[in-house]
Write a protein that holds these residues in place. Structure first.
Motif, PDB file in Angstrom:
ATOM      1  N   LYS A 309      64.065 128.693  49.384  1.00  0.00           N
ATOM      2  CA  LYS A 309      63.810 126.648  48.785  1.00  0.00           C
ATOM      3  C   LYS A 309      62.701 126.338  50.521  1.00  0.00           C
ATOM      4  N   THR A 310      61.812 125.627  50.189  1.00  0.00           N
ATOM      5  CA  THR A 310      61.349 125.355  51.950  1.00  0.00           C
ATOM      6  C   THR A 310      62.334 123.969  52.038  1.00  0.00           C
ATOM      7  N   GLU A 311      61.631 123.962  53.633  1.00  0.00           N
ATOM      8  CA  GLU A 311      62.474 122.705  53.885  1.00  0.00           C
ATOM      9  C   GLU A 311      62.250 122.642  55.879  1.00  0.00           C
ATOM     10  N   GLN A 312      61.920 122.143  55.902  1.00  0.00           N
ATOM     11  CA  GLN A 312      61.663 121.008  58.084  1.00  0.00           C
ATOM     12  C   GLN A 312      63.044 120.872  59.090  1.00  0.00           C
ATOM     13  N   THR A 361      58.116 127.730  61.454  1.00  0.00           N
ATOM     14  CA  THR A 361      57.281 127.819  59.809  1.00  0.00           C
ATOM     15  C   THR A 361      58.314 127.596  59.089  1.00  0.00           C
ATOM     16  N   ASP A 362      57.416 127.423  57.511  1.00  0.00           N
ATOM     17  CA  ASP A 362      59.146 127.164  56.515  1.00  0.00           C
ATOM     18  C   ASP A 362      58.285 127.763  54.949  1.00  0.00           C
ATOM     19  N   GLN A 363      59.137 128.369  54.059  1.00  0.00           N
ATOM     20  CA  GLN A 363      58.975 128.848  53.439  1.00  0.00           C
ATOM     21  C   GLN A 363      58.209 128.986  52.413  1.00  0.00           C
ATOM     22  N   GLY A 364      57.737 127.405  52.375  1.00  0.00           N
ATOM     23  CA  GLY A 364      56.381 127.424  51.660  1.00  0.00           C
ATOM     24  C   GLY A 364      55.291 127.655  52.451  1.00  0.00           C
ATOM     25  N   LEU A 365      55.084 127.351  53.958  1.00  0.00           N
ATOM     26  CA  LEU A 365      54.209 128.156  54.766  1.00  0.00           C
ATOM     27  C   LEU A 365      54.113 129.534  54.438  1.00  0.00           C
ATOM     28  N   ALA A 366      55.245 130.098  54.750  1.00  0.00           N
ATOM     29  CA  ALA A 366      55.434 131.490  55.264  1.00  0.00           C
ATOM     30  C   ALA A 366      55.183 132.595  53.675  1.00  0.00           C
ATOM     31  N   THR A 367      55.555 131.968  52.472  1.00  0.00           N
ATOM     32  CA  THR A 367      55.324 132.782  51.466  1.00  0.00           C
ATOM     33  C   THR A 367      54.133 132.558  50.729  1.00  0.00           C
ATOM     34  N   ARG A 368      53.923 131.093  51.006  1.00  0.00           N
ATOM     35  CA  ARG A 368      52.071 130.879  50.290  1.00  0.00           C
ATOM     36  C   ARG A 368      50.808 131.532  50.595  1.00  0.00           C
ATOM     37  N   SER A 478      53.518 122.551  57.682  1.00  0.00           N
ATOM     38  CA  SER A 478      52.652 122.492  56.390  1.00  0.00           C
ATOM     39  C   SER A 478      52.746 121.246  55.575  1.00  0.00           C
ATOM     40  N   THR A 479      52.802 120.176  55.834  1.00  0.00           N
ATOM     41  CA  THR A 479      52.794 118.897  55.260  1.00  0.00           C
ATOM     42  C   THR A 479      51.332 118.574  55.724  1.00  0.00           C
ATOM     43  N   PHE A 480      50.761 119.262  56.156  1.00  0.00           N
ATOM     44  CA  PHE A 480      49.492 118.967  56.649  1.00  0.00           C
ATOM     45  C   PHE A 480      48.467 118.475  55.671  1.00  0.00           C
TER      46      PHE A 480
END
Length: 572
Positions: A309-312, A361-368, A478-480
């Protein structure tokens, strides 16, 4: 009427082909000329569990994966139970007729698909179930199956009969949803002259590292950073570099520091638990002034936490983690495309300032997966470290006090460049020394060399009004994307709104943030963690009154959610 954007979500059990189905559809959409962006979640356990793949495709550039689902594809009952509330008000549903029961009120917009039955009839097993689902999706959104057939033929060219069975399943699935054909018609892609590519954040980092001239990569597999190790293991040797898988994260960074000491551009990649293990070596690299790049693809914490899961929530650790106070630079890319450029920045800063650089980075950005414009590599400028070449040996001071606090670094084998690289406090020659004057002087030197990064030197990300008077968003990473889309919607309503995202968070650009927010009635800081780490940092550095909006549900923000932060009152 044709739509400019469609959001599709596939859900089911790990092992049913949900992720591969999403990848196939996304790749086909990209090949067909559409802009796409994805988000996926999957279980951390080998035994399996629920997984989800959401992708958004559009004939126009997009910056988030979308919120309300236009088409939900359920492989099993749990998929429906966990995802029904993501449906938009007119969202359609495809479901396996033998696995899923849909409540009566949703049946008018639902279509049963014989996923398991057709898979068994065509391929003799359930392996083709996901291709039946892919075919059903193409029927609903009126998507040409040709790019998918090309992908299947390429993927299974070495397996006799497998490609034919999958293509047959694809066509069977499309026939299943024939009565829903055109329900979500997607506008045809617009012809563009620019060269585009479909790539993930991790892949963009790996490509950026090669463009930056990386010679050496050492790492240990850890979700969600493992893709970088896997990708570079194949491609870095092709450019004359070396990749090694070490026994753990401590050995990985130790190896990287050693390679950099020897003159190589060196890098590792990890996630939060691995970064914790690297803390002492990050402090050593900062004290010994040895360049290195460390990627931290954040995931849900604490401890083992939420691996997929993603987190910052590693911001504090990236900025301050470790005993004592050793300098480091922290960079947070804001998009998949920026992952490429931020990696080049990371190597340039590491080499110029002789310091460890953490790429956050984070999971959302890394695997997106995202369609981006192919980077123009002709514009890349690379920095080389200042070395001791030509310096007289008797006068060589490895840690010499200089005007910019950056001292020439000796490289093994370089004439007149020998020195002791130590983590113990030392004088200008690198000899152990413990007087108050020397410790104060060396700390001033180590931290002082980073001053240019605070003002003017760094390119930050900004969108909307340069000095908004209504709402100023400040965030990182990644919230940008969703914030950017929300800013556009709010400005369309006549509000003065803007977003400022520091790409270099450490050292923190306090003056730039203060200037950006100086006229705003509200300052909102959205971030994916529990304690509002960036909001606390901004308060401590600037004293700005702000509204901290922190969440730790393992999911990224959506543009709609950010939009609601402005249109609804938010407690600070």
């Amino acid at each position: 009427m044709a739509r400019h954007s469609v959001v599709v979500r596939l859900a089911g059990e790990s092992g049913e082909g949900v992720i591969s189905s999403g990848d196939i559809l996304t790749q086909a959409a990209a090949r067909g000329g559409y802009w796409t962006q994805t988000f996926r979640t999957f279980p951390a356990e080998i035994k399996g569990g629920p997984c989800m793949y959401q992708f958004r495709l559009s004939d126009e550039p997009i910056h988030s994966h979308g919120k309300d689902v236009d088409l939900l594809v359920c492989f099993n009952q749990e998929a429906w139970d966990l995802n029904w509330d993501s449906l938009g008000p007119e969202g359609a549903i495809l479901y396996d007729e033998s696995e899923v029961t849909i409540p009566d009120e949703y049946l008018p917009r639902a279509r049963p698909v014989r996923m398991e039955k057709l898979a068994k009839e065509i391929g003799g097993s359930l392996r083709a179930k996901n291709m039946v689902a892919v075919g059903a999706v193409t029927g609903v959104i009126s998507f040409d199956t040709t790019p998918i057939e090309e992908l299947v033929l390429r993927r299974y060219a070495h397996k006799e009969g497998v490609a034919d069975a999958n293509i047959a399943a694809l066509h069977a699935g499309a026939d299943e949803s024939a009565d829903l054909k055109g329900t979500l018609p997607l506008a045809p892609p617009v012809e563009v002259s620019e060269d585009r590519m479909l790539i993930s954040g991790n892949q963009a980092i790996a490509v950026g590292a090669i463009a930056a001239g990386v010679n050496y990569f050492a790492g240990y597999p850890i979700t969600p950073a493992s893709d970088i190790l896997e990708w570079l293991s194949v491609r870095l040797p092709q450019t004359g570099g070396l990749t090694i898988q070490c026994e753990d994260e401590i050995a990985s960074l130790a190896s990287v520091v050693g390679a950099s000491y020897a003159g190589a551009k060196a890098m590792t990649a990890t996630s939060g638990p691995g970064l914790s293990l690297m803390s002492e070596l990050i402090g050593y690299a900062g004290t010994a002034e040895i360049p290195c790049v460390i990627v931290d693809a954040q995931r849900g914490g604490p401890s083992t936490g939420l691996p997929t899961k993603t987190e910052q929530s590693d911001l504090n650790h990236a900025l301050y983690g470790g005993h004592g106070e050793a300098p480091r630079i922290v960079i947070a890319p804001v998009s998949v495309e920026d992952c490429f450029w931020a990696t080049i920045d990371a190597f340039n800063y590491a080499e110029e300032f002789q310091v460890p650089v953490i790429l956050l980075t984070d999971q959302g950005l890394a695997t997106r997966l995202e369609v981006i414009a192919r980077p123009d590599t002709s514009t890349i400028e690379l920095t080389t470290r200042k070395t001791s070449a030509g310096v007289e040996r008797e006068n060589y001071k490895r840690y010499e006090y200089t005007a910019d606090s950056i001292s020439p670094m000796g490289i093994p084998g370089e004439p007149n460049g020998m020195y002791v690289s130590t983590g113990i406090e030392h004088n200008e020659y690198g000899h152990p020394a413990y007087t108050p004057e020397i410790h104060i002087g060396m700390q001033n030197k180590r931290w002082g060399k980073l001053e240019p990064l605070k003002n003017g030197m760094v390119r930050h990300a900004q969108h909307g009004d340069e000095q908004p008077t209504d709402v100023a968003f400040v965030g990182f990473g990644s919230t940008f994307g969703p914030v950017r889309e929300a800013v556009d919607r709010l400005r369309d309503q006549g509000l003065s709104v803007g977003a400022f995202y520091p790409r270099v968070i450490g050292p923190f650009p306090a003056d730039a943030v203060t200037n950006f927010t100086s006229k705003a009635k509200r300052v909102i800081v959205p971030e994916v963690n529990f304690t509002g780490q960036l909001a606390r940092l901004i308060r401590s550095e600037t004293g700005i009154e702000l509204e901290s909006v922190a969440k730790c549900d393992g999911l990224p923000f959506t543009a709609e959610g950010v939009f609601d932060l402005v249109t609804q009152e938010v407690a600070s």
